[in-house]
Design an enzyme around this catalytic site. Structure first.
Site, PDB file in Angstrom:
ATOM      1  N   GLY A  54       9.523  93.470  -2.983  1.00 12.34           N
ATOM      2  CA  GLY A  54      10.468  95.080  -3.403  1.00 12.34           C
ATOM      3  C   GLY A  54      10.079  96.023  -1.458  1.00 12.34           C
ATOM      4  N   HIS A  55      10.911  95.009  -0.456  1.00  8.67           N
ATOM      5  CA  HIS A  55      10.920  95.949   0.143  1.00  8.67           C
ATOM      6  C   HIS A  55      11.180  95.102   1.361  1.00  8.67           C
ATOM      7  CE1 HIS A  55       7.315  93.165   0.064  1.00  8.67           C
ATOM      8  NE2 HIS A  55       7.322  92.669   2.212  1.00  8.67           N
TER       9      HIS A  55
END
Ligand code: T46
Length: 142
Positions: A54-55
């Site tokens: 998630g990055h």
């Protein structure tokens, strides 16, 4: 500014040395992967319903593989998105900077091993997807 895209992220075989005692997998930094390794880390005990990642990273290069078990890796460069299944210890994936990643669908007892080009630096992370997309547009405009 260097333009990074999904095209640069490659699934790569890991050298395998086999004899009657079993197998050894070998990854040599600078030879098998295109960067010097400053850090190694691994995730384990990941519940099946969890999504890690998630990055994106601004500058970090990584080589990542399932040393045991398996998981899905979704990569996104702001234009294209692709999901890979990583479930064998003799195959890894190189991830260049400026690519968003999500890891999901972990098998029980999965160990995800990551070789990274830099020491840990929270300032290198982009953890907000809209901010990531904005950075991609700036990158495309240069
Ligand atoms: C990535 C994916 C594949 C550290 O203090 N040092 C480290 O070297 C790492 C990797 C993490 N941390 C701390 C930062 C957070 O407080 O450990 C905590 C969990 O890290 P994060 O939420 O970033 O974990 P993942 O699994 O979502 O992401 C990790 C890596 O951080 C990332 O670079 O590409 O694995």
């Amino acid at each position: 500014m260097t333009k990074y895209s999904l095209d640069a992220c490659k699934v790569m075989p890991i050298k395998r040395i086999t004899d009657e005692r079993g197998d050894i997998g070998v990854v040599e930094a600078g030879r098998d992967i295109p960067f010097v390794v400053r850090r190694l880390y691994y995730s384990y005990n990941t519940p099946n319903d969890v999504v890690r990642g998630g990055h994106a990273h601004k500058n970090l290069h990584q080589f990542l593989f399932a040393i045991a078990g398996g998981f899905d890796l979704t990569l996104d460069d702001g234009t294209n998105r692709r999901t890979f299944r990583l479930d064998r210890p003799d195959e890894g994936i190189y991830i260049c900077p400026m690519v968003w990643r999500d890891l999901s669908n972990f098998l029980p007892n999965t160990v995800c091993l990551v070789m990274a080009s830099e020491y840990y630096d929270e300032n290198d992370y982009i953890r907000n997807y809209d901010e990531f997309l904005k950075s991609c547009r700036v990158k495309d405009a240069v």
